[in-house]
Motif scaffolding. Structure first.
Motif, PDB file in Angstrom:
ATOM      1  N   PHE A  14      10.544  26.551  20.799  1.00  0.00           N
ATOM      2  CA  PHE A  14      10.258  27.987  20.800  1.00  0.00           C
ATOM      3  C   PHE A  14       9.897  28.429  22.213  1.00  0.00           C
ATOM      4  CE2 PHE A  14       6.909  31.367  20.186  1.00  0.00           C
ATOM      5  CZ  PHE A  14       7.814  32.391  19.919  1.00  0.00           C
ATOM      6  N   LEU A  15      10.628  29.406  22.730  1.00  0.00           N
ATOM      7  CA  LEU A  15      10.386  29.898  24.091  1.00  0.00           C
ATOM      8  C   LEU A  15       9.451  31.099  24.026  1.00  0.00           C
ATOM      9  CD1 LEU A  15      14.023  29.736  25.532  1.00  0.00           C
ATOM     10  CD2 LEU A  15      12.229  27.988  25.658  1.00  0.00           C
ATOM     11  N   GLU A  16       8.174  30.835  24.141  1.00  0.00           N
ATOM     12  CA  GLU A  16       7.179  31.908  24.037  1.00  0.00           C
ATOM     13  C   GLU A  16       7.403  32.987  25.091  1.00  0.00           C
ATOM     14  OE1 GLU A  16       2.321  32.441  24.347  1.00  0.00           O
ATOM     15  OE2 GLU A  16       3.167  30.462  23.973  1.00  0.00           O
ATOM     16  N   HIS A  17       7.800  32.575  26.288  1.00  0.00           N
ATOM     17  CA  HIS A  17       8.002  33.537  27.378  1.00  0.00           C
ATOM     18  C   HIS A  17       9.468  33.855  27.629  1.00  0.00           C
ATOM     19  CE1 HIS A  17       3.792  33.043  27.909  1.00  0.00           C
ATOM     20  NE2 HIS A  17       3.869  31.817  28.386  1.00  0.00           N
ATOM     21  N   GLY A  18      10.363  33.267  26.831  1.00  0.00           N
ATOM     22  CA  GLY A  18      11.765  33.658  26.873  1.00  0.00           C
ATOM     23  C   GLY A  18      12.541  33.149  28.066  1.00  0.00           C
ATOM     24  N   GLY A  19      12.458  33.865  29.169  1.00  0.00           N
ATOM     25  CA  GLY A  19      13.251  33.522  30.340  1.00  0.00           C
ATOM     26  C   GLY A  19      14.682  34.007  30.193  1.00  0.00           C
ATOM     27  N   SER A  20      15.649  33.130  30.353  1.00  0.00           N
ATOM     28  CA  SER A  20      17.067  33.505  30.345  1.00  0.00           C
ATOM     29  C   SER A  20      17.502  34.237  29.074  1.00  0.00           C
ATOM     30  CB  SER A  20      17.936  32.262  30.566  1.00  0.00           C
ATOM     31  OG  SER A  20      17.624  31.656  31.799  1.00  0.00           O
ATOM     32  N   PRO A  21      17.176  33.780  27.856  1.00  0.00           N
ATOM     33  CA  PRO A  21      17.591  34.518  26.660  1.00  0.00           C
ATOM     34  C   PRO A  21      16.997  35.920  26.595  1.00  0.00           C
ATOM     35  CG  PRO A  21      16.887  32.301  26.081  1.00  0.00           C
ATOM     36  CD  PRO A  21      16.489  32.513  27.502  1.00  0.00           C
ATOM     37  N   ASP A  22      15.755  36.058  26.999  1.00  0.00           N
ATOM     38  CA  ASP A  22      15.104  37.368  26.972  1.00  0.00           C
ATOM     39  C   ASP A  22      15.819  38.351  27.901  1.00  0.00           C
ATOM     40  OD1 ASP A  22      12.850  39.099  26.162  1.00  0.00           O
ATOM     41  OD2 ASP A  22      12.287  38.963  28.267  1.00  0.00           O
ATOM     42  N   LYS A  23      16.159  37.894  29.091  1.00  0.00           N
ATOM     43  CA  LYS A  23      16.883  38.753  30.037  1.00  0.00           C
ATOM     44  C   LYS A  23      18.256  39.116  29.496  1.00  0.00           C
ATOM     45  CE  LYS A  23      14.543  36.842  34.099  1.00  0.00           C
ATOM     46  NZ  LYS A  23      14.681  35.947  35.279  1.00  0.00           N
ATOM     47  N   ALA A  24      18.921  38.160  28.848  1.00  0.00           N
ATOM     48  CA  ALA A  24      20.251  38.412  28.284  1.00  0.00           C
ATOM     49  C   ALA A  24      20.185  39.469  27.185  1.00  0.00           C
ATOM     50  CB  ALA A  24      20.835  37.107  27.734  1.00  0.00           C
ATOM     51  N   VAL A  25      19.209  39.344  26.284  1.00  0.00           N
ATOM     52  CA  VAL A  25      19.062  40.303  25.186  1.00  0.00           C
ATOM     53  C   VAL A  25      18.810  41.707  25.732  1.00  0.00           C
ATOM     54  CG1 VAL A  25      17.487  40.981  23.320  1.00  0.00           C
ATOM     55  CG2 VAL A  25      18.344  38.639  23.433  1.00  0.00           C
ATOM     56  N   LYS A  26      17.923  41.820  26.689  1.00  0.00           N
ATOM     57  CA  LYS A  26      17.601  43.143  27.257  1.00  0.00           C
ATOM     58  C   LYS A  26      18.822  43.763  27.935  1.00  0.00           C
ATOM     59  CE  LYS A  26      12.684  42.213  27.835  1.00  0.00           C
ATOM     60  NZ  LYS A  26      11.573  41.867  28.736  1.00  0.00           N
ATOM     61  N   ASN A  27      19.503  42.986  28.761  1.00  0.00           N
ATOM     62  CA  ASN A  27      20.669  43.521  29.486  1.00  0.00           C
ATOM     63  C   ASN A  27      21.772  43.940  28.520  1.00  0.00           C
ATOM     64  OD1 ASN A  27      19.380  43.008  31.895  1.00  0.00           O
ATOM     65  ND2 ASN A  27      20.394  41.058  32.253  1.00  0.00           N
ATOM     66  N   ALA A  28      22.082  43.076  27.557  1.00  0.00           N
ATOM     67  CA  ALA A  28      23.209  43.335  26.652  1.00  0.00           C
ATOM     68  C   ALA A  28      22.947  44.533  25.746  1.00  0.00           C
ATOM     69  CB  ALA A  28      23.488  42.090  25.818  1.00  0.00           C
ATOM     70  N   LEU A  29      21.759  44.598  25.163  1.00  0.00           N
ATOM     71  CA  LEU A  29      21.473  45.672  24.216  1.00  0.00           C
ATOM     72  C   LEU A  29      21.372  47.028  24.902  1.00  0.00           C
ATOM     73  CD1 LEU A  29      19.088  43.676  21.927  1.00  0.00           C
ATOM     74  CD2 LEU A  29      21.020  44.964  21.106  1.00  0.00           C
ATOM     75  N   VAL A  30      20.711  47.086  26.042  1.00  0.00           N
ATOM     76  CA  VAL A  30      20.623  48.361  26.762  1.00  0.00           C
ATOM     77  C   VAL A  30      22.017  48.833  27.157  1.00  0.00           C
ATOM     78  CG1 VAL A  30      19.822  49.500  28.875  1.00  0.00           C
ATOM     79  CG2 VAL A  30      18.262  48.030  27.590  1.00  0.00           C
ATOM     80  N   TYR A  31      22.852  47.924  27.655  1.00  0.00           N
ATOM     81  CA  TYR A  31      24.190  48.299  28.106  1.00  0.00           C
ATOM     82  C   TYR A  31      25.035  48.835  26.944  1.00  0.00           C
ATOM     83  CZ  TYR A  31      28.829  47.999  30.195  1.00  0.00           C
ATOM     84  OH  TYR A  31      30.086  48.304  30.645  1.00  0.00           O
ATOM     85  N   GLU A  32      25.099  48.097  25.845  1.00  0.00           N
ATOM     86  CA  GLU A  32      25.973  48.479  24.740  1.00  0.00           C
ATOM     87  C   GLU A  32      25.479  49.728  24.007  1.00  0.00           C
ATOM     88  OE1 GLU A  32      28.959  47.566  23.866  1.00  0.00           O
ATOM     89  OE2 GLU A  32      29.007  46.142  25.523  1.00  0.00           O
ATOM     90  N   LEU A  33      24.170  49.821  23.796  1.00  0.00           N
ATOM     91  CA  LEU A  33      23.644  50.992  23.092  1.00  0.00           C
ATOM     92  C   LEU A  33      23.746  52.249  23.944  1.00  0.00           C
ATOM     93  CD1 LEU A  33      20.699  49.186  21.366  1.00  0.00           C
ATOM     94  CD2 LEU A  33      22.417  50.510  20.162  1.00  0.00           C
ATOM     95  N   ASP A  34      23.459  52.132  25.233  1.00  0.00           N
ATOM     96  CA  ASP A  34      23.610  53.271  26.143  1.00  0.00           C
ATOM     97  C   ASP A  34      25.071  53.727  26.175  1.00  0.00           C
ATOM     98  OD1 ASP A  34      22.780  55.082  28.387  1.00  0.00           O
ATOM     99  OD2 ASP A  34      24.121  53.758  29.522  1.00  0.00           O
ATOM    100  N   LYS A  35      25.981  52.768  26.211  1.00  0.00           N
ATOM    101  CA  LYS A  35      27.421  53.097  26.233  1.00  0.00           C
ATOM    102  C   LYS A  35      27.814  53.858  24.966  1.00  0.00           C
ATOM    103  CE  LYS A  35      30.615  49.897  25.548  1.00  0.00           C
ATOM    104  NZ  LYS A  35      31.456  48.688  25.747  1.00  0.00           N
ATOM    105  N   PHE A  36      27.327  53.404  23.818  1.00  0.00           N
ATOM    106  CA  PHE A  36      27.674  54.062  22.559  1.00  0.00           C
ATOM    107  C   PHE A  36      27.054  55.460  22.471  1.00  0.00           C
ATOM    108  CE2 PHE A  36      27.253  54.962  18.022  1.00  0.00           C
ATOM    109  CZ  PHE A  36      28.543  54.705  17.586  1.00  0.00           C
TER     110      PHE A  36
END
Length: 657
Positions: free
Chosen positions: A285-307
């Protein structure tokens, strides 16, 4: 002052168990409870690595008395016999040598390519940091028993006996050492939380937790892994179906670095009541995330903003969404694996792989885009909610700044609260604040009060019903702002979209008691309820800590022929007093606080020795508010039914004379 010599002989190297026992935080991240908990996870990780490769589908953890822990697996059993290549016993390498293990060689790469522990530290480091450790291993037709004390092999600590059994596996039992860790009493919650998380990311593996002191047993098994978990969290209230996808690939963190394998699973949905972001990598369990956390933030903001732009959902000149607006309504769990993993440190709470971040970002973006195309109705529902989150956040931030500016100024000569009358004392442990109904009550109480410790705050008319209004409207009310200013403790707001407004600090409260004092009539009761509702909505801790009171004012003044005066606070009390009187008397109904003479006001309402105060509880506020809605609101049918059913109980309180 004696100077110490710093020579060539001053340099020493820690050897054996001292490498961990004297510096546990280097391996476990802490020498406190957190480090002790991590030492347990190192043992658990080895069992999980085996189970995930198909060797054993059940892992049991036992919490014994006196902080002793056991981990049992049904895997292949730790190899501990003589190693011809190394010309040493494997138990020496595995239990007493850091960076020794079976996951380094190329011939084990396929088996352990997605392992939690590749560094060869965990079992040895945990053994080194234990008061004792016992291992029972079933393998190759033998039972191996090992015993260690304080990081060293005990006398006759290695025993090998032939045994006939139907299973293989390892039983590791140990007690963390208080000479190494400052605290070793790992709470039940840590064990249950850890095992539940591991069951989520290891589908089909059953985790059993037994707690001997409480005789409690928990079992965790998620057949479909993170998809089942997201469905569990969402409680059936999701705005869309659960989106699940998985993929694998190969890449590198830098052009000059070797390529490695990655595979990932993602499950997500949107929910207006629950939100959750959890990341796992190689089952950790990645309590502080790191790479996955950055990926989730970048991908969701990009796709939802685009839509949102595609559907022209932004109003003119509106700022784009941020991840916090998405997070408020997002449930997402990622479960990734890689053959090369860069952890921030040995505690494995965040990973830093650049390729994993890029891989997950592309994977989430691609699948979200397809989902939005194929499920446009759900997509519009999702972005509409995210825009509500965004606009609520922006409105709350504006309100917070205005509120901070308004409440941040001290009440002084240049910043008076209109008609507030302070007392002389500055001690919040004795001061009382009376909230009064109207200016006429202010005049009477000014003459009646003890100005040393009693302050007065009149309110002008009926205030806003704070249970029905939003915060923006509430904080436009001058009466409410004035009351909050006089209280001095700020406001407490816990709702999802308005957390920024929370400025509450009980230590800043200026009063020992806040006393609501209104006329004993319908209007007075309604004003009292509205003030209580405002306090319940904005500063409920004042009710919970017993700071809020209601001053009961008498409804009747009964005077006898010999000039004795009695006060009755309701019809029942009036009838009881009258029945006991043997002399002639007159009854005068209270005309309201403003018409009471100072002596009567002091005796009945303000004198701590004779007044009648009611301490308010949270249940009082809710029940009173419900009753006013019923008796004074728009529900005519409900009011009629209530009177038909309950009216008889109030007959003796009616003034029918």
């Amino acid at each position: 002052m004696q100077k110490s010599n710093y020579t060539n002989e001053s340099i020493t190297a820690l050897k054996g168990a001292d490498r961990v026992r004297k510096r546990p935080s280097v391996i476990f991240g802490s020498d406190g409870l957190e480090g002790c908990q991590h030492s347990f996870f190192e043992i658990l990780s080895n069992a999980i690595d085996e189970a995930r490769q198909g060797f054993g589908n059940e892992i049991t953890v036992i919490r014994h008395f006196n902080n002793v822990i056991t981990v049992i697996d049904r895997a292949r059993g730790i190899p501990v016999d003589f190693n011809k290549k190394e010309q040493r016993y494997n138990w020496e390498l595995i239990f007493t040598e850091l960076y020794a293990g079976g996951k380094y060689e190329n011939n084990t790469a396929d088996i352990y390519e997605y392992s939690l522990g590749l560094n060869g530290l965990g079992l040895c480091a945990t053994q080194y940091s234990s008061e004792f450790m016992e291992a029972i291993i079933h393998r190759d037709g033998f039972e191996y028993r090992l015993n260690f004390e304080k990081g060293e092999i005990a006398e006759n600590g290695f025993v090998k006996e032939p045994k006939k059994y139907r299973h293989t596996g390892s039983i590791i039992k140990w007690r963390p050492d208080l000479d190494v860790f400052k605290e070793i009493d790992i709470p039940i919650d840590f064990f249950t939380s850890t095992l539940k998380k591991q069951s989520i990311v290891n589908p089909g593996v059953k985790f059993v937790f037994r707690d001997e002191p409480t005789d409690v047993v928990h079992e965790y098994l998620y057949e479909n892994g993170i998809k089942d978990y997201v469905e569990e969290i969402s409680l059936g209230k999701n705005l869309s179906s659960i989106l699940y996808f998985e993929d694998s690939g190969m890449g590198q963190d830098r052009d000059d670095m070797p390529k490695y394998k990655v595979k990932a699973q993602v499950a997500l949905t949107f929910n207006n009541e629950v939100n959750c972001l959890e990341y796992f990598h190689n089952s950790s369990f990645l309590e502080h995330g790191g790479s996955p956390d950055k990926a989730v933030k970048n991908a969701l903001v990009y796709e939802l903003d685009k839509f949102i732009k595609q559907e022209s959902k932004y109003v003119k000149n509106e700022k784009k969404i941020s991840f916090i607006d998405i997070q408020d309504s997002l449930i997402i769990v990622t479960n990734s694996f890689s053959t090369v993993t860069s952890y921030e440190n040995q505690t494995k709470k965040a990973i830093t792989n650049k390729f994993i971040q890029e891989f997950l970002t592309d994977m989430i973006r691609k699948n979200l885009e397809i989902f939005f195309i194929e499920n446009k109705e759900d997509a519009i529902k999702i972005v509409d909610q995210i825009l509500v989150n965004k606009r609520s956040r922006e409105k709350a931030e504006t309100t917070r700044l205005n509120l901070k500016k308004t409440l941040g100024n001290k009440i002084d000569v240049t910043n008076r609260v209109k008609k507030f009358v302070d007392c002389r004392s500055k001690d919040p442990n004795v001061k009382e604040l009376y909230i009064l109904e109207g200016d006429s009550a202010l005049g009477a109480t000014k003459l009646a009060r003890n100005s040393d410790f009693q302050a007065l705050m009149p309110i002008r008319g009926k205030i806003l019903n704070c249970l029905k209004a939003d915060y923006d409207k509430i904080f436009q009310s001058d009466i409410i702002i004035d009351l909050v200013k006089v209280f001095g403790c700020g406001v407490e707001i816990k709702t999802r979209h308005n957390k920024e407004l929370d400025t509450f600090n009980l230590d800043n409260l200026k009063w020992d008691k806040i006393i609501i004092c209104t006329d004993a009539d319908v209007d007075g009761f309604q004003i009292r309820t509205l003030v209580l509702t405002m306090i319940f909505r904005l500063v409920p801790t004042l009710i919970e800590t017993g700071k809020i009171y209601i001053a009961e004012s008498p409804l009747f003044e009964i005077t006898t022929s010999d000039q004795k005066t009695y006060f009755a606070y309701n019809e029942r009390e009036k009838n009881q007093i009258v029945q006991q009187l043997k002399k002639k008397y007159t009854i005068q109904r209270s005309k309201g606080l403003g018409e009471n003479d100072p002596d009567m006001m002091w005796q009945t309402t303000m004198n701590p020795e004779t007044r009648k105060l009611i301490k308010v509880s949270p249940e009082d506020v809710l029940s009173t508010e419900r009753m006013f809605e019923l008796l004074l609101g728009d529900d005519l049918e409900g009011r009629k039914q209530f009177i038909e059913v309950n009216g008889e109980a109030y007959l003796e309180m009616l003034d029918l004379s």
